[in-house]
Design a protein around this motif. Structure first.
Motif, PDB file in Angstrom:
ATOM      1  N   GLY A   9       0.875  -0.847  -0.101  1.00 39.75           N
ATOM      2  CA  GLY A   9       0.465  -0.114   0.025  1.00 39.75           C
ATOM      3  C   GLY A   9       0.840   1.157  -0.141  1.00 39.75           C
ATOM      4  N   PHE A  10       2.095   1.010   0.082  1.00 37.62           N
ATOM      5  CA  PHE A  10       2.843   2.341   0.377  1.00 37.62           C
ATOM      6  C   PHE A  10       3.187   2.617  -1.180  1.00 37.62           C
ATOM      7  N   LYS A  11       3.089   3.767  -1.626  1.00 35.74           N
ATOM      8  CA  LYS A  11       3.316   4.063  -3.202  1.00 35.74           C
ATOM      9  C   LYS A  11       3.269   5.562  -3.197  1.00 35.74           C
ATOM     10  N   THR A  12       5.085   5.745  -3.640  1.00 32.83           N
ATOM     11  CA  THR A  12       5.482   7.461  -4.000  1.00 32.83           C
ATOM     12  C   THR A  12       4.861   8.170  -5.115  1.00 32.83           C
ATOM     13  N   PRO A  13       4.098   9.231  -5.865  1.00 32.47           N
ATOM     14  CA  PRO A  13       4.260   9.612  -6.774  1.00 32.47           C
ATOM     15  C   PRO A  13       4.564   8.354  -8.248  1.00 32.47           C
ATOM     16  N   GLU A  14       3.722   8.335  -9.142  1.00 32.88           N
ATOM     17  CA  GLU A  14       4.438   7.901 -10.148  1.00 32.88           C
ATOM     18  C   GLU A  14       5.866   8.111 -10.575  1.00 32.88           C
ATOM     19  N   LYS A  15       5.725   9.834 -10.884  1.00 31.05           N
ATOM     20  CA  LYS A  15       6.753  10.430 -11.981  1.00 31.05           C
ATOM     21  C   LYS A  15       7.864  10.643 -10.212  1.00 31.05           C
ATOM     22  N   ALA A  16       7.350  10.716  -9.243  1.00 29.64           N
ATOM     23  CA  ALA A  16       8.647  10.491  -8.539  1.00 29.64           C
ATOM     24  C   ALA A  16       9.224   9.258  -8.534  1.00 29.64           C
ATOM     25  N   GLU A  17       8.407   8.764  -8.444  1.00 30.21           N
ATOM     26  CA  GLU A  17       9.335   6.509  -8.056  1.00 30.21           C
ATOM     27  C   GLU A  17      10.402   6.238  -9.618  1.00 30.21           C
ATOM     28  N   GLU A  18       9.440   6.384 -10.373  1.00 26.45           N
ATOM     29  CA  GLU A  18      10.173   7.052 -11.708  1.00 26.45           C
ATOM     30  C   GLU A  18      12.177   7.562 -11.764  1.00 26.45           C
ATOM     31  N   LYS A  19      11.924   8.752 -11.183  1.00 28.38           N
ATOM     32  CA  LYS A  19      12.881  10.062 -10.471  1.00 28.38           C
ATOM     33  C   LYS A  19      14.228   8.900  -9.698  1.00 28.38           C
ATOM     34  N   LEU A  20      13.223   8.732  -8.862  1.00 22.32           N
ATOM     35  CA  LEU A  20      14.268   8.002  -8.130  1.00 22.32           C
ATOM     36  C   LEU A  20      15.012   7.043  -8.786  1.00 22.32           C
ATOM     37  N   ARG A  21      14.503   6.026  -9.194  1.00 25.65           N
ATOM     38  CA  ARG A  21      15.123   4.886 -10.318  1.00 25.65           C
ATOM     39  C   ARG A  21      16.124   5.406 -10.839  1.00 25.65           C
ATOM     40  N   GLU A  22      16.485   6.242 -12.194  1.00 26.69           N
ATOM     41  CA  GLU A  22      16.823   6.965 -12.835  1.00 26.69           C
ATOM     42  C   GLU A  22      17.825   7.508 -11.819  1.00 26.69           C
ATOM     43  N   ILE A  23      17.793   8.270 -10.421  1.00 28.84           N
ATOM     44  CA  ILE A  23      18.744   8.815  -9.975  1.00 28.84           C
ATOM     45  C   ILE A  23      19.792   7.655  -9.298  1.00 28.84           C
ATOM     46  N   LEU A  24      18.886   6.495  -9.090  1.00 27.60           N
ATOM     47  CA  LEU A  24      19.963   5.410  -7.935  1.00 27.60           C
ATOM     48  C   LEU A  24      20.710   4.775  -9.308  1.00 27.60           C
ATOM     49  N   ASP A  25      19.822   5.009 -10.145  1.00 24.60           N
ATOM     50  CA  ASP A  25      20.476   4.241 -11.925  1.00 24.60           C
ATOM     51  C   ASP A  25      21.966   4.468 -12.657  1.00 24.60           C
ATOM     52  N   SER A  26      21.434   5.855 -12.805  1.00 25.68           N
ATOM     53  CA  SER A  26      22.637   6.780 -13.032  1.00 25.68           C
ATOM     54  C   SER A  26      23.760   7.148 -11.670  1.00 25.68           C
ATOM     55  N   PHE A  27      23.867   7.210 -10.342  1.00 24.93           N
ATOM     56  CA  PHE A  27      24.631   7.630  -9.042  1.00 24.93           C
ATOM     57  C   PHE A  27      25.264   6.588  -8.472  1.00 24.93           C
ATOM     58  N   LEU A  28      24.670   5.481  -8.502  1.00 22.09           N
ATOM     59  CA  LEU A  28      25.508   4.359  -8.259  1.00 22.09           C
ATOM     60  C   LEU A  28      26.335   3.317  -8.499  1.00 22.09           C
ATOM     61  N   PRO A  29      27.677   2.758  -8.139  1.00 18.26           N
ATOM     62  CA  PRO A  29      28.847   2.795  -8.840  1.00 18.26           C
ATOM     63  C   PRO A  29      28.155   1.708  -9.838  1.00 18.26           C
ATOM     64  N   GLU A  30      29.282   1.705 -10.946  1.00 21.21           N
ATOM     65  CA  GLU A  30      28.923   0.330 -11.829  1.00 21.21           C
ATOM     66  C   GLU A  30      29.532  -0.701 -11.576  1.00 21.21           C
ATOM     67  N   TYR A  31      28.924  -1.655 -12.318  1.00 27.87           N
ATOM     68  CA  TYR A  31      29.141  -2.663 -11.753  1.00 27.87           C
ATOM     69  C   TYR A  31      29.372  -4.259 -12.868  1.00 27.87           C
ATOM     70  N   ARG A  32      30.849  -4.243 -13.472  1.00 26.32           N
ATOM     71  CA  ARG A  32      31.445  -4.834 -14.416  1.00 26.32           C
ATOM     72  C   ARG A  32      31.652  -5.998 -14.746  1.00 26.32           C
ATOM     73  N   ASP A  33      31.803  -6.609 -15.055  1.00 30.97           N
ATOM     74  CA  ASP A  33      32.682  -8.194 -15.478  1.00 30.97           C
ATOM     75  C   ASP A  33      32.740  -8.617 -13.620  1.00 30.97           C
TER      76      ASP A  33
END
Length: 344
Positions: free
Chosen positions: A140-164
């Protein structure tokens, strides 16, 4: 297999992903694979004495193994730089305490040696994972749709890369990199509060008092408020998060389930700029009262549901029950549960 919900590139092959940061709740439910947790609901037939371990805060196939490691990386940083140091006297200069002058007064730590973006990423990761989860405790816990996607984008952009099969950068290089890209980071304002330590003299405690104290230390809650969203309200063990995702006046009195706005200057502790993060301090008694209030809410709802079931059972037998008959039925159900399960 579905795509990873974080990177949107790889297959979501990871099982047992923790939906909250396991190091934050470790002192509450135990270390990984040794957890002891209980799910409290208003379902009168639910056995809340059952050890659910960490089952209710784990989910399969929402992340790829690489993104699981990326999230764990930021958790490790937070654990090492905050959790393991903030209450240690030898690190006190890293966490100076400020007391506000305006009423109501508040105290908060300023994390002057901590990367603001890294700190915020940890908070974002907790909120985002809860928002995308289908587990009952989060559903039942749901952030606004745009905010949820923005959080995802920020996390994916700023978390360190994972390779090999490994994180591709060292910590100091990653921290420098995210700091150099701070203009692309969007900050959603939030307050994070931490309970102060209960002051006790263990040496003067009886065996029974020590046992009760140990129980209190492990009875903190994991709670995501489904109803309020201005701010969103979360409890994670000894932490409270109050987060905003819409344009707001940051009026903490509008939705104040935890009854904090009259006791603490929450606006003074708001993290709304990319500067040294603040962690507010709340009195241990207030913290205990919040936990007890939530438990009482669930308990009262559970009893009301038992009462409804009792009334329906009488009506099914074509009996019009009196108040005493209903009360006796409820009391009997409660006794039976205690006898069969030894209650909590």
């Amino acid at each position: 297999m579905a795509d990873c919900q974080l990177c949107k590139k790889n297959e979501a092959n990871q099982t047992g992903s923790h939906l909250t940061s396991c190091f934050i709740v470790a002192s509450q439910i135990g270390k990984r694979d040794e957890e002891k947790g209980h799910n409290l609901t208003a379902d009168p037939n639910q056995d809340y004495s059952e050890n659910r371990k960490a089952d209710d805060i784990k989910e399969d196939y929402i992340l790829c193994s690489g993104c699981e490691k990326r999230l764990s990386y930021i958790e490790s940083y937070f654990s090492q730089e905050i959790t393991n140091k903030i209450e240690e006297s030898k690190f006190s200069e890293n966490f100076p305490i400020t007391e506000t002058e305006d009423e109501p007064k508040s105290k908060y730590y300023t994390c002057i040696r901590t990367s603001p973006i890294a700190f915020h990423l940890l908070i974002y990761s907790i909120i985002w994972r809860a928002s995308i989860s289908n587990k009952p405790i989060f559903k039942g816990f749901k952030t606004p749709e745009k905010a949820e996607e923005k959080l995802r984008e920020i996390l994916d952009s700023f978390l360190p890369e994972y390779r090999d099969h490994k994180i591709s950068t060292k910590l100091k290089h990653w921290l420098k990199e995210i700091d150099n890209n701070s203009e692309h980071f969007q900050l959603f304002p939030y307050v994070i509060l931490k309970s102060d330590e209960e002051v006790v003299d263990i040496e003067k405690m009886s065996k029974e008092e020590l046992t009760e104290w140990e129980k209190r230390k492990t009875k903190n809650l994991l709670y995501f408020n489904f109803e309020d969203n201005d701010p969103f309200q979360i409890i994670l063990n000894e932490f409270i998060i109050l987060a905003f995702f819409e344009k707001s006046e940051y009026d903490f009195s509008k939705q104040d389930l935890f009854e904090l706005s009259d006791k603490y200057n929450l606006n003074a502790q708001l993290n709304s700029e990319l500067e040294s993060p603040k962690i507010g301090i709340i009195d241990h008694l207030d913290w205990s009262n919040i936990n007890q209030k939530l438990i009482n809410i669930v308990k009262d709802q559970r009893i009301r549901n038992i009462r409804r079931e009792c009334i329906h059972s009488f009506i099914a037998k074509r009996i019009i029950p009196t108040r005493k008959m209903v009360k006796d039925c409820v009391d009997k159900r409660k006794r039976e549960f205690r006898m069969n399960k030894n209650g909590l």
